[in-house]
Design a protein around this motif. Structure first.
Motif, PDB file in Angstrom:
ATOM      1  N   LEU A 290       0.828  -1.210   0.000  1.00 38.64           N
ATOM      2  CA  LEU A 290       0.000   0.000   0.000  1.00 38.64           C
ATOM      3  C   LEU A 290       0.863   1.261   0.000  1.00 38.64           C
ATOM      4  CD1 LEU A 290      -2.831  -0.958   2.533  1.00 38.64           C
ATOM      5  CD2 LEU A 290      -3.161  -0.375   0.119  1.00 38.64           C
ATOM      6  N   LYS A 291       1.910   1.276   0.821  1.00 38.45           N
ATOM      7  CA  LYS A 291       2.763   2.458   0.927  1.00 38.45           C
ATOM      8  C   LYS A 291       3.622   2.675  -0.309  1.00 38.45           C
ATOM      9  CE  LYS A 291       2.926   2.559   5.968  1.00 38.45           C
ATOM     10  NZ  LYS A 291       3.762   2.485   7.196  1.00 38.45           N
ATOM     11  N   LYS A 292       3.828   1.614  -1.090  1.00 37.71           N
ATOM     12  CA  LYS A 292       4.582   1.733  -2.338  1.00 37.71           C
ATOM     13  C   LYS A 292       3.672   2.044  -3.525  1.00 37.71           C
ATOM     14  CE  LYS A 292       8.187  -1.485  -0.831  1.00 37.71           C
ATOM     15  NZ  LYS A 292       8.743  -2.855  -1.000  1.00 37.71           N
ATOM     16  N   GLY A 293       2.365   2.056  -3.289  1.00 41.81           N
ATOM     17  CA  GLY A 293       1.433   2.366  -4.364  1.00 41.81           C
ATOM     18  C   GLY A 293       1.158   1.209  -5.300  1.00 41.81           C
ATOM     19  N   ARG A 294       1.598  -0.001  -4.939  1.00 39.62           N
ATOM     20  CA  ARG A 294       1.379  -1.155  -5.815  1.00 39.62           C
ATOM     21  C   ARG A 294      -0.035  -1.705  -5.709  1.00 39.62           C
ATOM     22  NH1 ARG A 294       6.858  -4.785  -4.876  1.00 39.62           N
ATOM     23  NH2 ARG A 294       8.373  -3.252  -5.637  1.00 39.62           N
ATOM     24  N   ILE A 295      -0.685  -1.442  -4.587  1.00 41.96           N
ATOM     25  CA  ILE A 295      -2.070  -1.857  -4.387  1.00 41.96           C
ATOM     26  C   ILE A 295      -2.930  -0.606  -4.280  1.00 41.96           C
ATOM     27  CG2 ILE A 295      -3.677  -2.892  -2.734  1.00 41.96           C
ATOM     28  CD1 ILE A 295      -1.561  -4.983  -2.139  1.00 41.96           C
ATOM     29  N   THR A 296      -4.034  -0.583  -5.030  1.00 48.35           N
ATOM     30  CA  THR A 296      -4.895   0.597  -5.033  1.00 48.35           C
ATOM     31  C   THR A 296      -5.558   0.802  -3.682  1.00 48.35           C
ATOM     32  OG1 THR A 296      -5.324   0.177  -7.375  1.00 48.35           O
ATOM     33  CG2 THR A 296      -6.767   1.744  -6.253  1.00 48.35           C
ATOM     34  N   GLY A 297      -6.021  -0.275  -3.072  1.00 47.42           N
ATOM     35  CA  GLY A 297      -6.649  -0.130  -1.771  1.00 47.42           C
ATOM     36  C   GLY A 297      -7.271  -1.429  -1.286  1.00 47.42           C
ATOM     37  N   VAL A 298      -7.815  -1.374  -0.076  1.00 49.50           N
ATOM     38  CA  VAL A 298      -8.450  -2.531   0.559  1.00 49.50           C
ATOM     39  C   VAL A 298      -9.949  -2.258   0.614  1.00 49.50           C
ATOM     40  CG1 VAL A 298      -8.547  -3.991   2.595  1.00 49.50           C
ATOM     41  CG2 VAL A 298      -6.378  -2.947   1.916  1.00 49.50           C
ATOM     42  N   LEU A 299     -10.724  -3.179   0.045  1.00 50.42           N
ATOM     43  CA  LEU A 299     -12.169  -2.991  -0.088  1.00 50.42           C
ATOM     44  C   LEU A 299     -12.911  -3.935   0.853  1.00 50.42           C
ATOM     45  CD1 LEU A 299     -14.568  -1.744  -1.722  1.00 50.42           C
ATOM     46  CD2 LEU A 299     -14.345  -3.702  -3.265  1.00 50.42           C
TER      47      LEU A 299
ATOM     48  N   SER B  54      -1.144   5.708  -3.915  1.00 47.89           N
ATOM     49  CA  SER B  54      -1.867   5.234  -5.092  1.00 47.89           C
ATOM     50  C   SER B  54      -2.101   6.333  -6.106  1.00 47.89           C
ATOM     51  CB  SER B  54      -3.217   4.624  -4.676  1.00 47.89           C
ATOM     52  OG  SER B  54      -3.015   3.472  -3.899  1.00 47.89           O
ATOM     53  N   GLY B  55      -1.936   7.588  -5.687  1.00 47.50           N
ATOM     54  CA  GLY B  55      -1.974   8.713  -6.616  1.00 47.50           C
ATOM     55  C   GLY B  55      -3.260   8.822  -7.401  1.00 47.50           C
ATOM     56  N   ASP B  56      -3.119   8.890  -8.739  1.00 49.32           N
ATOM     57  CA  ASP B  56      -4.265   9.100  -9.613  1.00 49.32           C
ATOM     58  C   ASP B  56      -5.274   7.952  -9.518  1.00 49.32           C
ATOM     59  OD1 ASP B  56      -3.196  11.483 -10.599  1.00 49.32           O
ATOM     60  OD2 ASP B  56      -2.010  10.432 -12.098  1.00 49.32           O
ATOM     61  N   LYS B  57      -4.808   6.742  -9.266  1.00 50.47           N
ATOM     62  CA  LYS B  57      -5.721   5.607  -9.165  1.00 50.47           C
ATOM     63  C   LYS B  57      -6.678   5.776  -7.991  1.00 50.47           C
ATOM     64  CE  LYS B  57      -2.704   2.179 -11.328  1.00 50.47           C
ATOM     65  NZ  LYS B  57      -2.049   0.866 -11.177  1.00 50.47           N
ATOM     66  N   LEU B  58      -6.171   6.364  -6.910  1.00 46.28           N
ATOM     67  CA  LEU B  58      -7.003   6.579  -5.732  1.00 46.28           C
ATOM     68  C   LEU B  58      -8.139   7.556  -6.042  1.00 46.28           C
ATOM     69  CD1 LEU B  58      -7.517   6.195  -2.718  1.00 46.28           C
ATOM     70  CD2 LEU B  58      -5.875   8.029  -2.278  1.00 46.28           C
ATOM     71  N   SER B  59      -7.825   8.600  -6.799  1.00 43.57           N
ATOM     72  CA  SER B  59      -8.830   9.624  -7.107  1.00 43.57           C
ATOM     73  C   SER B  59      -9.870   9.142  -8.107  1.00 43.57           C
ATOM     74  CB  SER B  59      -8.146  10.885  -7.646  1.00 43.57           C
ATOM     75  OG  SER B  59      -7.478  10.611  -8.871  1.00 43.57           O
TER      76      SER B  59
ATOM     77  N   GLU C 183      -1.805   9.287   4.586  1.00 47.71           N
ATOM     78  CA  GLU C 183      -0.944  10.177   3.801  1.00 47.71           C
ATOM     79  C   GLU C 183       0.497   9.661   3.788  1.00 47.71           C
ATOM     80  OE1 GLU C 183      -1.523  12.746   1.865  1.00 47.71           O
ATOM     81  OE2 GLU C 183      -3.691  12.570   2.193  1.00 47.71           O
ATOM     82  N   VAL C 184       0.956   9.257   2.613  1.00 43.84           N
ATOM     83  CA  VAL C 184       2.355   8.864   2.414  1.00 43.84           C
ATOM     84  C   VAL C 184       2.827   9.529   1.123  1.00 43.84           C
ATOM     85  CG1 VAL C 184       2.119   6.661   3.624  1.00 43.84           C
ATOM     86  CG2 VAL C 184       1.696   6.758   1.172  1.00 43.84           C
ATOM     87  N   ARG C 185       3.994   9.181   0.658  1.00 45.91           N
ATOM     88  CA  ARG C 185       4.527   9.764  -0.570  1.00 45.91           C
ATOM     89  C   ARG C 185       3.614   9.434  -1.751  1.00 45.91           C
ATOM     90  NH1 ARG C 185       9.188   7.951  -0.030  1.00 45.91           N
ATOM     91  NH2 ARG C 185       8.960   6.070  -1.246  1.00 45.91           N
ATOM     92  N   LYS C 186       3.216  10.438  -2.509  1.00 38.36           N
ATOM     93  CA  LYS C 186       2.279  10.240  -3.611  1.00 38.36           C
ATOM     94  C   LYS C 186       2.989   9.670  -4.834  1.00 38.36           C
ATOM     95  CE  LYS C 186      -1.165  12.581  -6.480  1.00 38.36           C
ATOM     96  NZ  LYS C 186      -1.823  13.864  -6.818  1.00 38.36           N
ATOM     97  N   TYR C 187       2.338   8.708  -5.462  1.00 34.95           N
ATOM     98  CA  TYR C 187       2.857   8.103  -6.689  1.00 34.95           C
ATOM     99  C   TYR C 187       2.262   8.861  -7.868  1.00 34.95           C
ATOM    100  CZ  TYR C 187       4.292   4.410  -9.937  1.00 34.95           C
ATOM    101  OH  TYR C 187       4.873   3.699 -10.958  1.00 34.95           O
TER     102      TYR C 187
ATOM    103  N   LYS D 151      11.517   0.613  -8.759  1.00 39.09           N
ATOM    104  CA  LYS D 151      11.799   0.267  -7.367  1.00 39.09           C
ATOM    105  C   LYS D 151      12.862   1.194  -6.777  1.00 39.09           C
ATOM    106  CE  LYS D 151      10.593  -4.652  -7.538  1.00 39.09           C
ATOM    107  NZ  LYS D 151      11.108  -6.040  -7.423  1.00 39.09           N
ATOM    108  N   ILE D 152      13.904   1.481  -7.543  1.00 38.41           N
ATOM    109  CA  ILE D 152      14.986   2.335  -7.051  1.00 38.41           C
ATOM    110  C   ILE D 152      14.521   3.779  -6.902  1.00 38.41           C
ATOM    111  CG2 ILE D 152      17.245   3.322  -7.650  1.00 38.41           C
ATOM    112  CD1 ILE D 152      17.933   0.620  -8.941  1.00 38.41           C
ATOM    113  N   ALA D 153      13.817   4.287  -7.927  1.00 40.17           N
ATOM    114  CA  ALA D 153      13.451   5.705  -7.931  1.00 40.17           C
ATOM    115  C   ALA D 153      12.381   6.032  -6.910  1.00 40.17           C
ATOM    116  CB  ALA D 153      12.986   6.108  -9.334  1.00 40.17           C
ATOM    117  N   PHE D 154      11.297   5.240  -6.865  1.00 41.57           N
ATOM    118  CA  PHE D 154      10.162   5.600  -6.016  1.00 41.57           C
ATOM    119  C   PHE D 154      10.164   4.891  -4.668  1.00 41.57           C
ATOM    120  CE2 PHE D 154       5.790   5.062  -4.502  1.00 41.57           C
ATOM    121  CZ  PHE D 154       5.396   6.391  -4.446  1.00 41.57           C
ATOM    122  N   GLU D 155      10.522   3.598  -4.671  1.00 41.49           N
ATOM    123  CA  GLU D 155      10.406   2.823  -3.447  1.00 41.49           C
ATOM    124  C   GLU D 155      11.632   2.914  -2.553  1.00 41.49           C
ATOM    125  OE1 GLU D 155       9.309  -1.158  -4.456  1.00 41.49           O
ATOM    126  OE2 GLU D 155       7.703  -0.507  -5.799  1.00 41.49           O
TER     127      GLU D 155
END
Length: 376
Positions: free
Chosen positions: A99-108, A133-138, A172-176, A340-344
């Motif tokens: 979740l914090k890496k933005g690989r999963i959109t969310g928990v439903l 999750s950035g744009d996917k979250l919105s 709130e974590v780092r936005k993807y 992985k290197i740049a964002f994670e």
């Protein structure tokens, strides 16, 4: 008594550096080199950077809450939608990490609404995620509301609604951002284009114009000729990598988690990948019978990777039967390691698997290149 003046021994290194200098000047003067290595990737970065969109076709990777009710129309409808993928991490720790890496959109969570009255809202929906999750979250929540609206119109007419929505919980974590997906793919696009097309045309023309044959009349070792031309190509591509990363970082806020350390690790990764991609170019330059046959051979190598290796959009959008093919391509592993290197915040040694696959490809490619490479 006469003395014979000492003759300075011929320096292969000096010769190699001279070849590198001349080749580098020729590359910078080549419109096609600038076009494929810098212009095209920057155009894509600018387009996606300005319009957003989450890196092409949006794929939502969703985890179901463990105690959620799965026997309802909402879950059934989501399972029929191709760009919704239900996944299940191995543990809660892995879930939080994803979740914090933005690989999963969310928990439903979809639950029976015990407080429902007069048949209204028999179910309630909860959703939790992170800002990574950035744009996917919105876009997912409106997407989910639209799914419920269709259920209401189809099977639940004249009622308030099939399901009510709890307030979403967003950590709130780092936005993807979109650029965090697009830029690695475009850097890979640049490296692969230059490695295959650039090297293929270069060495084919050197043979056709008899430049290599003229080199044979000099004391320059053949290995030094290849090294000189190769080093020039590597220097040029690393310069283009700096330009692409610089524009992405300062114009579109591309994420470099650990600053200069991340930047340097990306350059090392780019260097490794470029060496492998150049091997493809050596093969193409040798099997091509004439200059017009180079693009078809080169496109056989580059086009599948541009389309299937996560360059413009995630490989999750492809059918399940096609994804294993995507996972074979070397550009896929460059893109994965780069992100992985740049964002994670991963380091080179954390991406050992991806780099290992790239190196394995390099061993195979150069084994073939040595067999088929032609000097004349």
């Amino acid at each position: 008594m006469s003395t014979t003046p000492s003759v300075k021994p011929y320096s292969q290194v000096t010769a190699m550096l001279a070849i590198t200098k001349g080749a580098l000047k020729a590359i910078f003067r080549s419109p096609s080199a600038v076009l494929f290595s810098i212009a095209f990737p920057l155009i894509f970065i600018l387009v996606f950077g300005f319009i957003g969109g989450g890196g092409g076709i949006t794929t939502y990777r969703i985890v179901l809450e463990q105690n959620a009710d799965t026997n309802n129309h909402v879950i059934a409808a989501l399972k029929t939608i191709p760009n919704v993928k239900f996944v299940q991490p191995a543990s809660d720790a892995e879930l939080q990490s994803e979740l914090k890496k933005g690989r999963i959109t969310g928990v439903l969570g979809v639950y029976k609404n015990e407080a429902a009255k007069d048949g209204a809202h028999p179910y309630r929906i909860s959703f939790r995620s992170t800002s990574a999750s950035g744009d996917k979250l919105s876009t997912f929540l409106p997407f989910l509301e639209n799914v419920v609206s269709k259920i209401d119109a189809r099977i639940y007419p004249n009622k308030l609604s099939y399901a009510s929505f709890d307030a979403p919980q967003i950590e709130e974590v780092r936005k993807y951002r979109t650029i965090d997906f697009i830029l690695p793919g475009q850097l890979g696009f640049s490296l692969l284009s230059a490695g295959v097309f650039g090297v293929a045309f270069l060495f084919f023309n050197l043979r056709q114009t008899l430049v290599l044959k003229r080199f044979y009349a000099t004391p320059v070792n053949r290995t030094m000729i290849v090294l000189g031309e190769g080093i020039a190509r590597v220097i040029f591509q690393l310069v283009t990598a700096v330009v692409i990363i610089g524009i992405g970082t300062f114009a579109f806020k591309f994420t470099l988690v650990n600053g200069w350390i991340t930047f340097l690790e990306i350059l090392v990764l780019s260097f490794i990948a470029l060496l492998v991609f150049m091997g493809f170019g050596f093969i193409v330059s040798s099997v091509a019978k004439n200059e017009s046959s180079i693009p078809p051979f080169a496109n056989l190598i580059t086009l599948p990777q541009f389309l299937l290796a996560g360059t413009f959009f995630s490989i999750d959008v492809f059918p399940s039967w096609l994804q294993p093919i995507c996972r074979i391509l070397p550009l896929t592993y460059f893109n994965d390691a780069m992100r992985k290197i740049a964002f994670e915040g991963a380091h080179l040694w954390d991406t050992g698997f991806e780099i290992g696959i790239i190196v394995l490809w390099g061993i195979v490619v150069y084994a073939v290149a040595v067999k088929v490479f032609k000097w004349e």
